[in-house]
Design an enzyme around this catalytic site. Structure first.
Site, PDB file in Angstrom:
ATOM      1  N   ASP A   1      -7.903  -5.361  -0.065  1.00  0.00           N
ATOM      2  CA  ASP A   1      -8.369  -6.291  -1.103  1.00  0.00           C
ATOM      3  C   ASP A   1      -8.016  -7.741  -0.813  1.00  0.00           C
ATOM      4  O   ASP A   1      -8.498  -8.636  -1.497  1.00  0.00           O
ATOM      5  CB  ASP A   1      -7.769  -5.875  -2.462  1.00  0.00           C
ATOM      6  CG  ASP A   1      -8.295  -4.518  -2.889  1.00  0.00           C
ATOM      7  OD1 ASP A   1      -7.484  -3.599  -3.069  1.00  0.00           O
ATOM      8  OD2 ASP A   1      -9.528  -4.381  -2.968  1.00  0.00           O
TER       9      ASP A   1
ATOM     10  N   HIS B   1       0.855  -1.195   0.000  1.00  0.00           N
ATOM     11  CA  HIS B   1       0.000   0.000   0.000  1.00  0.00           C
ATOM     12  C   HIS B   1       0.885   1.238   0.000  1.00  0.00           C
ATOM     13  O   HIS B   1       1.926   1.251   0.635  1.00  0.00           O
ATOM     14  CB  HIS B   1      -0.916   0.025   1.237  1.00  0.00           C
ATOM     15  CG  HIS B   1      -2.099   0.914   1.082  1.00  0.00           C
ATOM     16  ND1 HIS B   1      -2.024   2.265   1.269  1.00  0.00           N
ATOM     17  CD2 HIS B   1      -3.365   0.650   0.686  1.00  0.00           C
ATOM     18  CE1 HIS B   1      -3.227   2.792   1.040  1.00  0.00           C
ATOM     19  NE2 HIS B   1      -4.042   1.855   0.676  1.00  0.00           N
TER      20      HIS B   1
HETATM   21  C1  SDX Z   1      -6.208  -0.146  -3.103  1.00  0.00           C
HETATM   22  O1  SDX Z   1      -4.439   4.395  -2.301  1.00  0.00           O
HETATM   23  C2  SDX Z   1      -5.416   3.765  -1.663  1.00  0.00           C
HETATM   24  O2  SDX Z   1      -5.858   4.156  -0.620  1.00  0.00           O
HETATM   25  C3  SDX Z   1      -5.926   2.537  -2.403  1.00  0.00           C
HETATM   26  C4  SDX Z   1      -6.943   1.720  -1.620  1.00  0.00           C
HETATM   27  C5  SDX Z   1      -8.215   2.480  -1.387  1.00  0.00           C
HETATM   28  O3  SDX Z   1      -8.922   2.144  -0.432  1.00  0.00           O
HETATM   29  O4  SDX Z   1      -8.550   3.299  -2.255  1.00  0.00           O
HETATM   30  O5  SDX Z   1      -6.398   1.333  -0.360  1.00  0.00           O
HETATM   31  C6  SDX Z   1      -7.332   0.468  -2.377  1.00  0.00           C
HETATM   32  O6  SDX Z   1      -5.993   0.179  -4.230  1.00  0.00           O
HETATM   33  C7  SDX Z   1      -5.326  -1.129  -2.370  1.00  0.00           C
HETATM   34  C8  SDX Z   1      -4.136  -1.607  -3.260  1.00  0.00           C
HETATM   35  C9  SDX Z   1      -4.645  -2.741  -4.168  1.00  0.00           C
HETATM   36  N1  SDX Z   1      -3.592  -3.174  -5.113  1.00  0.00           N
HETATM   37  C10 SDX Z   1      -2.921  -4.314  -4.975  1.00  0.00           C
HETATM   38  O7  SDX Z   1      -3.087  -5.098  -4.057  1.00  0.00           O
HETATM   39  C11 SDX Z   1      -1.941  -4.607  -6.125  1.00  0.00           C
HETATM   40  C12 SDX Z   1      -0.597  -5.109  -5.558  1.00  0.00           C
HETATM   41  N2  SDX Z   1       0.041  -4.019  -4.819  1.00  0.00           N
HETATM   42  C13 SDX Z   1       1.050  -3.252  -5.555  1.00  0.00           C
HETATM   43  O8  SDX Z   1       0.779  -3.068  -6.909  1.00  0.00           O
HETATM   44  C14 SDX Z   1       1.489  -2.002  -4.784  1.00  0.00           C
HETATM   45  O9  SDX Z   1       1.790  -2.394  -3.497  1.00  0.00           O
HETATM   46  C15 SDX Z   1       0.569  -0.786  -4.706  1.00  0.00           C
HETATM   47  C16 SDX Z   1       0.092  -0.368  -6.058  1.00  0.00           C
HETATM   48  C17 SDX Z   1      -0.612  -1.062  -3.820  1.00  0.00           C
HETATM   49  C18 SDX Z   1       1.369   0.347  -4.083  1.00  0.00           C
HETATM   50  O10 SDX Z   1       2.325   0.698  -5.002  1.00  0.00           O
HETATM   51  P1  SDX Z   1       3.480   1.766  -4.662  1.00  0.00           P
HETATM   52  O11 SDX Z   1       3.144   2.543  -3.422  1.00  0.00           O
HETATM   53  O12 SDX Z   1       3.745   2.515  -5.917  1.00  0.00           O
HETATM   54  O13 SDX Z   1       4.693   0.847  -4.240  1.00  0.00           O
HETATM   55  P2  SDX Z   1       5.835   0.446  -5.198  1.00  0.00           P
HETATM   56  O14 SDX Z   1       5.272  -0.168  -6.440  1.00  0.00           O
HETATM   57  O15 SDX Z   1       6.755   1.602  -5.349  1.00  0.00           O
HETATM   58  O16 SDX Z   1       6.539  -0.741  -4.365  1.00  0.00           O
HETATM   59  C19 SDX Z   1       7.714  -0.516  -3.586  1.00  0.00           C
HETATM   60  C20 SDX Z   1       8.484  -1.833  -3.687  1.00  0.00           C
HETATM   61  C21 SDX Z   1       8.869  -2.210  -5.115  1.00  0.00           C
HETATM   62  O17 SDX Z   1      10.019  -3.048  -5.058  1.00  0.00           O
HETATM   63  P3  SDX Z   1      11.513  -2.370  -5.219  1.00  0.00           P
HETATM   64  O18 SDX Z   1      11.501  -1.613  -6.535  1.00  0.00           O
HETATM   65  O19 SDX Z   1      11.679  -1.480  -4.010  1.00  0.00           O
HETATM   66  O20 SDX Z   1      12.447  -3.547  -5.253  1.00  0.00           O
HETATM   67  O21 SDX Z   1       7.667  -2.916  -3.209  1.00  0.00           O
HETATM   68  C22 SDX Z   1       7.438  -3.815  -4.281  1.00  0.00           C
HETATM   69  C23 SDX Z   1       7.733  -3.074  -5.560  1.00  0.00           C
HETATM   70  O22 SDX Z   1       8.091  -3.976  -6.596  1.00  0.00           O
HETATM   71  N3  SDX Z   1       6.020  -4.223  -4.200  1.00  0.00           N
HETATM   72  C24 SDX Z   1       5.583  -5.467  -4.373  1.00  0.00           C
HETATM   73  C25 SDX Z   1       4.193  -5.406  -4.155  1.00  0.00           C
HETATM   74  N4  SDX Z   1       3.828  -4.141  -3.862  1.00  0.00           N
HETATM   75  C26 SDX Z   1       4.979  -3.414  -3.897  1.00  0.00           C
HETATM   76  N5  SDX Z   1       6.223  -6.599  -4.689  1.00  0.00           N
HETATM   77  C27 SDX Z   1       5.435  -7.710  -4.803  1.00  0.00           C
HETATM   78  N6  SDX Z   1       4.095  -7.744  -4.596  1.00  0.00           N
HETATM   79  C28 SDX Z   1       3.448  -6.605  -4.268  1.00  0.00           C
HETATM   80  N7  SDX Z   1       2.127  -6.614  -4.064  1.00  0.00           N
END
Ligand code: SDX
Length: 422
Positions: A356, A299
Site C-alpha cells: 500500500d 506486514h
Molecule cells: C495489507 O495480510 C496480507 O497479506 C495483507 C495484504 C494483502 O495483500 O492482502 O498484504 C495487504 O493489508 C497490507 C497492510 C496494510 N496496512 C497498513 O499499512 C497499516 C499499518 N501497518 C500496521 O497496522 C501493521 O503493520 C499490520 C496490520 C500490517 C500488521 O500488523 P501485525 O502483524 O499485527 O503487527 P503488530 O501490530 O503486532 O506489530 C508488531 C510491532 C508492534 O510494536 P510493539 O508492540 O512490538 O512495540 O510493530 C509495531 C506495532 O506497534 N508496528 C508499527 C507498524 N506496524 C507494526 N508501528 C508503527 N507503524 C506501523 N505501520
C-alpha cells in the site's frame, strides 16, 4: 516426517507434522481436542494454518510471492490481468484460443443490469465507494438469478466489478455512465469507463494501461490475508460466491488492511501540508501513547521486504516520468521510507513498506481519486477471493469454519429479580 510430541501432565501425545511444497512445516492439531481435551490459543491466527491451498505461496523472510508457482516478478512483467485471473481461478495460464474466449466473455458480461443502475441513484454522492461496491456485489444475485453455473458467476463477478467501480465513480460526479467497448482490453475498458465523457473521448496510453495492469496483478491474491480468510469463512457456510466476496470487500475496507492505501496518501498529503514533516510522523509512529501507525509500513508475513512494494516503487518512477508528472508525494514517500529504514524502531520490528505504500502514487498518476484507492484494491483482489472460494467449495473435506475460544467471563451466577439489582 517425524511426529511432534506434546506432553500434558503425565501424558505425551503424538501429533502429525505436515510438509508443504516449499518445505514449510505444520503441526496437525485437527484431532488435538479429541485426543487431549485442550484447544490451542492463537489470537489473530498468526501461527495457525486454516487450510491447505494450492493458489499462492509467500515466503515472508525471502520476499517471495508466487501465484500457482509463477513468480510475481514474471507475472507482473509478462502477463495480462485477465490471464492472471484465469491462472488463479483455474490453475492455468490460458493458451491463445482460451485467452480470446475468456477476454470476449469478460467484455460481454461487463454490462450491468439496467435496473441495478437505479440503485446508484439512491446512494448519496458522499457514500464511500467500498460501501457501494460491497452492497452492489451482494445485490448481483437479485438481478442475475442463480443458474447453478459457477463459471458464469465467476465471469460475472470479474467483469461486473470493473463496471460497478466505474459506475460508482461516474455517479459520484453526477456524470453519465460510460459503457464498455468490446475491442478494449480489461484495463483499457476500465480506464475509459472511468474517464471518458460525452464532452471528450478518452484513450489511455500504453503506459497508463500497463500501470493499471501492474497494480491489478500485484493485488490479485495474497493467500490467507484478512479479507480472503473472510471469504473462505463466509463461503464455508455454503453462502454464495457473491455473498462471500461482498463480506471480503467489507473486511478489506479496514484501515489496517486494504483501507491503508487511502490512509497512506492522506498521511503523505498531511506531511506535505506541514512542510515535509517526515520526522514528526516517524516520531508519532514510534510513540506508544499515539495510536498513529506509519501507514503502508509493516506486514504480518513479510519481514524483509514486500516484493510488490519494490515493483511498485520502480514503476512509480517510470510512469510519472513517462506521464510527465512531478508528484511531490512520491519524493515524500521515498524520504519517509529512507528515514524509517534507518530507524532502529522499524528495523528491530522488521517494518518495511508494504504493497500500500506506493500504490496510491500510481493510482493518483492515473487520475483515480484517493477515496477510490481501496475499491481498486478490491478489483485487483477479486480473482484471488474467487479462487479461494472455489478451492474451498471444490474440496469435499472442507467443513464450516467454527473456531473455539477460551471463556474468561463470569462463572455461573443466580438470576437476580429486578428488585435486587443495583
Ligand atoms: C495489507 O495480510 C496480507 O497479506 C495483507 C495484504 C494483502 O495483500 O492482502 O498484504 C495487504 O493489508 C497490507 C497492510 C496494510 N496496512 C497498513 O499499512 C497499516 C499499518 N501497518 C500496521 O497496522 C501493521 O503493520 C499490520 C496490520 C500490517 C500488521 O500488523 P501485525 O502483524 O499485527 O503487527 P503488530 O501490530 O503486532 O506489530 C508488531 C510491532 C508492534 O510494536 P510493539 O508492540 O512490538 O512495540 O510493530 C509495531 C506495532 O506497534 N508496528 C508499527 C507498524 N506496524 C507494526 N508501528 C508503527 N507503524 C506501523 N505501520
Amino acid at each position: 516426517m517425524q511426529n511432534a510430541k506434546l506432553t500434558l501432565g503425565e501424558q505425551t501425545f503424538e501429533l502429525p507434522v505436515l510438509e508443504g511444497t516449499e518445505k514449510e512445516l505444520a503441526v496437525d492439531i485437527s484431532a488435538l481436542r479429541t485426543k487431549t481435551g485442550h484447544i490451542t490459543f492463537d489470537p489473530g491466527y498468526g501461527n495457525t494454518g486454516s487450510c491447505k491451498s494450492e493458489i499462492t505461496f509467500i515466503d515472508g523472510e525471502r520476499g517471495i510471492l508466487r501465484y500457482r508457482g509463477y513468480d510475481i516478478e514474471d507475472l507482473a512483467s509478462q502477463a495480462t490481468f485477465p490471464e492472471v485471473c484465469h491462472l488463479l481461478i483455474y490453475d492455468k495460464l490460458p493458451n491463445r484460443e482460451e485467452r480470446a474466449v475468456w477476454r470476449k466473455r469478460l467484455t460481454q458480461h461487463s454490462f450491468v443490469h439496467e435496473s441495478m443502475l437505479n440503485f446508484f441513484e439512491h446512494f448519496p454522492p458522499t457514500a464511500h465507494p467500498m460501501d457501494v461496491l460491497s452492497a452492489m456485489i451482494a445485490a448481483l444475485p437479485a438481478f442475475y438469478p442463480d443458474e447453478n453455473d459457477i463459471h458464469l458467476d465467476i465471469i460475472r463477478l470479474l467483469a461486473k466489478t470493473k463496471a460497478l467501480v466505474a459506475i460508482a465513480y461516474k455517479k459520484s460526479l453526477g456524470e453519465p455512465i460510460v459503457y464498455p467497448k468490446t475491442d478494449h482490453s480489461y484495463t483499457a475498458n476500465f480506464l475509459r469507463m472511468m474517464f471518458a465523457s460525452p464532452a471528450e473521448p478518452y484513450v489511455c496510453s500504453k503506459t497508463q494501461e500497463d500501470a493499471l495492469t501492474l497494480l491489478l496483478i500485484l493485488h490479485a491474491d495474497h493467500e490467507q490475508n484478512c479479507s480472503t480468510s473472510t471469504v473462505r469463512m463466509v463461503g464455508s457456510s455454503h453462502a454464495s460466491v457473491y455473498a462471500s466476496v461482498s463480506a471480503g470487500i467489507s473486511a478489506l475496507s479496514g484501515p489496517l488492511h486494504g483501507g491503508a492505501n487511502q490512509e497512506v496518501l492522506e498521511m503523505l498529503e498531511a506531511i506535505r501540508q506541514e512542510g515535509g514533516a517526515t520526522k514528526k510522523y516517524i516520531a508519532r509512529a514510534k510513540d506508544k501513547n499515539d495510536p498513529f501507525k506509519l501507514m503502508g509500513f509493516g506486514h504480518r508475513v513479510y519481514k524483509n521486504f514486500d516484493p510488490r512494494a519494490k515493483l511498485l516503487k520502480k514503476s512509480c518512477d517510470a510512469v510519472l516520468a513517462e506521464l510527465h508528472i512531478d508528484d511531490p508525494l512520491l519524493e515524500i514517500a521515498k524520504e519517509l521510507e529512507e528515514a524509517a529504514l534507518k530507524d532502529s524502531y522499524f528495523v528491530e520490528r522488521k517494518l518495511f513498506p508494504n504493497v500500500d505504500f506506493y500504490s496510491g502514487i500510481l493510482y493518483r498518476a492515473l487520475g483515480i481519486p484517493t477515496n477510490m484507492f481501496t475499491v481498486m484494491f478490491a478489483m485487483g483482489r477479486m480473482p484471488g477471493w474467487i479462487a479461494h472460494w472455489k478451492e474451498m467449495r471444490d474440496n469435499p473435506q472442507e467443513r464450516i469454519h467454527r473456531p473455539r475460544q477460551l471463556y474468561v467471563g463470569n462463572p455461573q451466577r443466580p438470576f437476580p429479580p429486578i428488585a435486587e439489582r443495583k
